[in-house]
Design a protein around this motif. Structure first.
Motif, PDB file in Angstrom:
ATOM      1  N   UNK A  24     -38.950   4.900   5.332  1.00  0.00           N
ATOM      2  CA  UNK A  24     -38.188   3.751   4.836  1.00  0.00           C
ATOM      3  C   UNK A  24     -36.707   3.887   5.186  1.00  0.00           C
ATOM      4  N   UNK A  25     -36.168   5.092   5.024  1.00  0.00           N
ATOM      5  CA  UNK A  25     -34.744   5.299   5.306  1.00  0.00           C
ATOM      6  C   UNK A  25     -34.427   4.975   6.764  1.00  0.00           C
ATOM      7  N   UNK A  26     -35.301   5.400   7.682  1.00  0.00           N
ATOM      8  CA  UNK A  26     -35.062   5.154   9.097  1.00  0.00           C
ATOM      9  C   UNK A  26     -35.134   3.666   9.412  1.00  0.00           C
ATOM     10  N   UNK A  27     -36.106   2.977   8.792  1.00  0.00           N
ATOM     11  CA  UNK A  27     -36.262   1.535   9.050  1.00  0.00           C
ATOM     12  C   UNK A  27     -35.048   0.775   8.533  1.00  0.00           C
ATOM     13  N   UNK A  28     -34.624   1.085   7.311  1.00  0.00           N
ATOM     14  CA  UNK A  28     -33.455   0.408   6.739  1.00  0.00           C
ATOM     15  C   UNK A  28     -32.215   0.669   7.585  1.00  0.00           C
ATOM     16  N   UNK A  29     -32.053   1.903   8.051  1.00  0.00           N
ATOM     17  CA  UNK A  29     -30.892   2.247   8.880  1.00  0.00           C
ATOM     18  C   UNK A  29     -30.879   1.437  10.164  1.00  0.00           C
ATOM     19  N   UNK A  30     -32.023   1.317  10.831  1.00  0.00           N
ATOM     20  CA  UNK A  30     -32.091   0.546  12.066  1.00  0.00           C
ATOM     21  C   UNK A  30     -31.699  -0.908  11.815  1.00  0.00           C
ATOM     22  N   UNK A  31     -32.194  -1.478  10.725  1.00  0.00           N
ATOM     23  CA  UNK A  31     -31.870  -2.882  10.443  1.00  0.00           C
ATOM     24  C   UNK A  31     -30.398  -3.054  10.072  1.00  0.00           C
ATOM     25  N   UNK A  32     -29.829  -2.105   9.349  1.00  0.00           N
ATOM     26  CA  UNK A  32     -28.390  -2.162   9.068  1.00  0.00           C
ATOM     27  C   UNK A  32     -27.597  -2.183  10.372  1.00  0.00           C
ATOM     28  N   UNK A  33     -27.962  -1.321  11.284  1.00  0.00           N
ATOM     29  CA  UNK A  33     -27.255  -1.251  12.564  1.00  0.00           C
ATOM     30  C   UNK A  33     -27.445  -2.535  13.368  1.00  0.00           C
ATOM     31  N   UNK A  34     -28.659  -3.082  13.323  1.00  0.00           N
ATOM     32  CA  UNK A  34     -28.908  -4.343  14.026  1.00  0.00           C
ATOM     33  C   UNK A  34     -28.053  -5.468  13.461  1.00  0.00           C
ATOM     34  N   UNK A  35     -27.909  -5.519  12.158  1.00  0.00           N
ATOM     35  CA  UNK A  35     -27.097  -6.572  11.542  1.00  0.00           C
ATOM     36  C   UNK A  35     -25.648  -6.471  11.990  1.00  0.00           C
ATOM     37  N   UNK A  36     -25.107  -5.262  12.002  1.00  0.00           N
ATOM     38  CA  UNK A  36     -23.723  -5.098  12.473  1.00  0.00           C
ATOM     39  C   UNK A  36     -23.591  -5.498  13.937  1.00  0.00           C
ATOM     40  N   UNK A  37     -24.577  -5.132  14.737  1.00  0.00           N
ATOM     41  CA  UNK A  37     -24.534  -5.469  16.155  1.00  0.00           C
ATOM     42  C   UNK A  37     -24.671  -6.976  16.371  1.00  0.00           C
ATOM     43  N   UNK A  38     -25.505  -7.627  15.563  1.00  0.00           N
ATOM     44  CA  UNK A  38     -25.668  -9.072  15.687  1.00  0.00           C
ATOM     45  C   UNK A  38     -24.341  -9.799  15.475  1.00  0.00           C
ATOM     46  N   UNK A  39     -23.517  -9.292  14.554  1.00  0.00           N
ATOM     47  CA  UNK A  39     -22.203  -9.901  14.359  1.00  0.00           C
ATOM     48  C   UNK A  39     -21.356  -9.769  15.625  1.00  0.00           C
ATOM     49  N   UNK A  40     -21.468  -8.637  16.298  1.00  0.00           N
ATOM     50  CA  UNK A  40     -20.734  -8.460  17.548  1.00  0.00           C
ATOM     51  C   UNK A  40     -21.226  -9.429  18.619  1.00  0.00           C
ATOM     52  N   UNK A  41     -22.533  -9.644  18.666  1.00  0.00           N
ATOM     53  CA  UNK A  41     -23.093 -10.605  19.622  1.00  0.00           C
ATOM     54  C   UNK A  41     -22.571 -12.004  19.310  1.00  0.00           C
ATOM     55  N   UNK A  42     -22.568 -12.385  18.039  1.00  0.00           N
ATOM     56  CA  UNK A  42     -22.106 -13.719  17.655  1.00  0.00           C
ATOM     57  C   UNK A  42     -20.650 -13.934  18.058  1.00  0.00           C
ATOM     58  N   UNK A  43     -19.829 -12.890  17.926  1.00  0.00           N
ATOM     59  CA  UNK A  43     -18.414 -13.012  18.273  1.00  0.00           C
ATOM     60  C   UNK A  43     -18.201 -13.330  19.750  1.00  0.00           C
ATOM     61  N   UNK A  44     -19.157 -12.915  20.588  1.00  0.00           N
ATOM     62  CA  UNK A  44     -19.020 -13.179  22.022  1.00  0.00           C
ATOM     63  C   UNK A  44     -18.989 -14.676  22.323  1.00  0.00           C
ATOM     64  N   UNK A  45     -19.549 -15.474  21.411  1.00  0.00           N
ATOM     65  CA  UNK A  45     -19.581 -16.920  21.618  1.00  0.00           C
ATOM     66  C   UNK A  45     -18.384 -17.611  20.981  1.00  0.00           C
ATOM     67  N   UNK A  46     -17.502 -16.826  20.354  1.00  0.00           N
ATOM     68  CA  UNK A  46     -16.314 -17.404  19.749  1.00  0.00           C
ATOM     69  C   UNK A  46     -16.623 -18.391  18.649  1.00  0.00           C
ATOM     70  N   UNK A  47     -17.705 -18.170  17.920  1.00  0.00           N
ATOM     71  CA  UNK A  47     -18.138 -19.131  16.912  1.00  0.00           C
ATOM     72  C   UNK A  47     -17.268 -19.033  15.663  1.00  0.00           C
ATOM     73  N   UNK A  48     -17.068 -20.177  15.040  1.00  0.00           N
ATOM     74  CA  UNK A  48     -16.344 -20.249  13.786  1.00  0.00           C
ATOM     75  C   UNK A  48     -17.117 -21.175  12.846  1.00  0.00           C
TER      76      UNK A  48
END
Length: 205
Positions: A157-181
């Motif tokens: 469970x710890x490993x799965x939660x960690x991967x999803x936490x990291x994915x969420x942070x990375x998704x924000x970085x992806x969204x920023x590439x589009x300059x969305x507001x």
């Protein structure tokens, strides 16, 4: 198409997320779980499922962005005094790992779209800077995919939660590439945020 329970084919789930989207990836991730499994495995009594899997009379949490992605969040809480017919076992971890692979595919697709938006030839300075950021995000996604493959070998469970936490942070970085507001509901990047909601119902990230 059904898959053997416990199987986490990272490349296969990633491909579905990349080519067919979140709803199709979620359908594949849950293909071998019946309704009793959903009630046992879902986190805190809510389960994200493909919209076509919602039964008549089901209690659905209204959410515009999930609906737009073909996903529904249903109430699977049992009445007070009743307990699930089945133990969750490792179902939450298996589903969580599958969903993580789907999320990697979604992020890859959005990164490809961001790359395609760059101009040809010698770009202006802001395009050069944007390309550098995109390259960094792609490298981070590649590293995260490696982490996911390690988690599949030693699921917890710890490993799965960690991967999803990291994915969420990375998704924000992806969204920023589009300059969305502001409102993201009408942009394809909304799939990344709906995917986070989906993961919350299964692994409680």
């Amino acid at each position: 198409m059904s898959v053997a329970f416990g199987c986490v084919d990272v490349a296969g789930f990633e491909l579905v997320g990349y080519t067919s989207g979140l709803s199709a990836g979620l359908a594949k991730a849950l293909a071998d779980l019946d309704d009793a499994d959903l009630m046992a495995a879902a986190h805190a009594g809510w389960a994200a499922v493909p919209a076509q899997r919602v039964h008549e009379g089901a209690s659905v949490l209204e959410h515009h962005m999930t609906t737009s992605e073909g996903v529904a969040i249903i109430d699977v809480r049992l009445p007070v005094g009743l307990v699930p017919l089945r133990h969750a076992g490792d179902r939450p971890e298996v589903v969580g790992l599958r969903l993580a692979a789907v999320r990697v595919g979604l992020a890859r697709k959005l990164l490809d779209q961001a790359m395609g938006a760059l101009t040809d030839g010698r770009p202006p300075l802001h395009h050069v800077l944007r390309l550098g950021v995109l390259t960094d995000v792609l490298a981070a996604l590649t590293a995260l995919r490696g982490l996911l493959e390690e988690a599949v070998l030693r699921p917890s469970r710890a490993a799965v939660v960690d991967v999803h936490h990291r994915l969420t942070r990375l998704d924000w970085q992806v969204a920023k590439l589009f300059g969305l507001r502001g409102n993201l509901a009408d942009h394809p990047v909304r799939a990344l945020f709906v995917a986070e909601l989906v993961a919350n119902t299964w692994v409680g990230t």
